[in-house]
Design a protein around this motif. Structure first.
Motif, PDB file in Angstrom:
ATOM      1  N   LYS A   1      -7.465  -3.144   4.717  1.00 12.24           N
ATOM      2  CA  LYS A   1      -7.208  -1.977   3.881  1.00 12.24           C
ATOM      3  C   LYS A   1      -7.282  -0.715   4.736  1.00 12.24           C
TER       4      LYS A   1
ATOM      5  N   LEU B   1      -2.071   4.021  -1.760  1.00 14.78           N
ATOM      6  CA  LEU B   1      -3.292   3.286  -2.096  1.00 14.78           C
ATOM      7  C   LEU B   1      -3.721   3.533  -3.535  1.00 14.78           C
TER       8      LEU B   1
ATOM      9  N   GLU C   1      -4.393   0.546  -6.144  1.00 16.36           N
ATOM     10  CA  GLU C   1      -5.608   0.414  -6.950  1.00 16.36           C
ATOM     11  C   GLU C   1      -5.266   0.330  -8.436  1.00 16.36           C
TER      12      GLU C   1
ATOM     13  N   TRP D   1      -6.586  -3.891  -3.569  1.00 16.19           N
ATOM     14  CA  TRP D   1      -6.025  -4.308  -2.284  1.00 16.19           C
ATOM     15  C   TRP D   1      -5.800  -5.813  -2.205  1.00 16.19           C
TER      16      TRP D   1
ATOM     17  N   GLN E   1      -2.273  -7.824  -1.583  1.00 10.61           N
ATOM     18  CA  GLN E   1      -2.048  -8.792  -0.512  1.00 10.61           C
ATOM     19  C   GLN E   1      -1.501 -10.110  -1.061  1.00 10.61           C
TER      20      GLN E   1
END
Length: 145
Positions: A4, A17, A21, A26, A30
């Protein structure tokens, strides 16, 4: 998956980011990237980005996807992505990675207005505003593709 980014990353990274969120964090991000990557790796000449666009276009009610491109190859990939048809199995795999993700809700622009990391984009009197000359140059370059 990738590490991250740090909280002191570039403002564009921080604004992304915030969206990550809102989508579930994160780790979930992924998982989605891995699902997209897995589909892309099964096809010759297909990128993760192309799979993401094809998946988005396959969603009920989606007629277009707005993309940014920094290179001519990105524009070509976007055109190829529009023609990419994902199998039912590929769609299900990507859908599973997104399952139960909360995602942003409500007014589509609410995040930009209320989250400091995003609201700076609307309040800075952007120096990168698109000019007529810029649009002409982009059109000229697209015509060369």
């Amino acid at each position: 998956g990738a590490a991250k980014p740090s909280p002191d990353a570039h403002p564009n990274v921080r604004s992304n980011l915030v969206l990550v969120e809102e989508f579930g964090g994160w780790q979930r991000f992924q998982q989605v990237l891995q699902a997209l990557h897995d589909v892309a790796c099964q096809r010759d000449g297909v990128t993760l980005s192309m799979v993401a666009v094809a998946w988005a276009l396959a969603q009920t009610g989606v007629k277009a996807v707005v993309l940014g491109a920094r290179a001519a190859e990105h524009v070509k990939d976007a055109g190829r992505a529009e023609r990419l048809e994902l199998t039912e199995s590929e769609l299900e795999s990507i859908d599973a990675s997104c399952q139960d993700a909360p995602g942003p809700s409500g007014d589509v622009y609410a995040l930009e207005r209320t989250i400091p990391a995003l609201s700076h984009m609307n309040q800075q009197g952007r120096s990168d505003a698109v000019t007529t000359d810029h649009l002409r140059e982009c059109s000229r370059r697209l015509a060369e593709l």
